[in-house]
Design an enzyme around this catalytic site. Sequence first.
Site, PDB file in Angstrom:
ATOM      1  CG  ASP A  82     -33.100 120.759  17.449  1.00 41.57           C
ATOM      2  OD1 ASP A  82     -33.266 119.747  18.328  1.00 41.57           O
ATOM      3  OD2 ASP A  82     -32.610 122.001  18.147  1.00 41.57           O
TER       4      ASP A  82
HETATM    5  N1  URA Z   1     -28.804 122.672  20.556  1.00 43.81           N
HETATM    6  C1  URA Z   1     -29.777 123.119  20.122  1.00 43.81           C
HETATM    7  O1  URA Z   1     -30.515 124.122  20.308  1.00 43.81           O
HETATM    8  N2  URA Z   1     -30.076 122.190  18.949  1.00 43.81           N
HETATM    9  C2  URA Z   1     -29.532 121.464  18.389  1.00 43.81           C
HETATM   10  O2  URA Z   1     -29.601 120.660  17.276  1.00 43.81           O
HETATM   11  C3  URA Z   1     -28.035 121.047  19.224  1.00 43.81           C
HETATM   12  C4  URA Z   1     -27.839 121.756  20.264  1.00 43.81           C
END
Ligand code: URA
Length: 237
Positions: free
Chosen positions: A104
């Site tokens: 993310d």
């Molecule tokens: N889980 C999440 O919530 N975000 C990420 O970027 C990777 C795993």
Amino acid sequence: MRINKYIAQCGAASRREAEKLILEGRIKINNKIVVDLATNVDEYNDTVTLDGNIIRPHTRFVYAMFNKHKGCICSVKDDRNRKTVMDYLEDLKDYRVFPVGRLDYNTEGLLLITNDGSICNKLTHPSNEIPKVYIAKTRGKIDEDKLKELRNGIMLDGRKLSKSKIKLLEEKDDGECKYEVTIFEGRNRQVHRMFEWAGKEVLFLKRVQIGDIRLGGLARGKYRYLNKKELTYLKNI
Ligand code: URA
């Protein structure tokens, strides 16, 4: 790229021999004979043949890791012109690399970078159950019964998650808790949503390991090539 250089990179002839092949009318680009030695080839889009057989340059596969920081987009292009991981991989761009899976916008840490689609598929296919290890910080501890359910796999989007490992690493006086979370699949915002399900907001999230490959001390915004041991791990998946 000049046509004779292209032919040489395919291993079909030396540059000088390639010129002979061209003058003999044995080379075609996109089904048209080329005789001009100054012709350029678009190595990604043109089809070049020698005596009717397609020739292609040997692809150099690249395997690297990148330490993504907060506020960096995990894709090759962004339609809003924000910085993407590719802006930090200038030297690798010619190899047409891409990130394996995604993190993310606000998640930090280990991102594998390659141009090898087959390795990418192996790493991301859920059936391979590649462990991905994250450090997550929250305010307040997760209830024990909730932890148990999380470890067993809760329902997300109508499908049960596979088992995970969750370990409390640290609890500070101000209530901030640090967890190590290992998941074996990669659903959208999975760690965030697991914690949200338990009533906890994720304040910080960083991926530190994928399979046997660890981020270690690589600085934020930097990349490095994988070493021999890491490559052997990838090839054996
Ligand atoms: N889980 C999440 O919530 N975000 C990420 O970027 C990777 C795993």
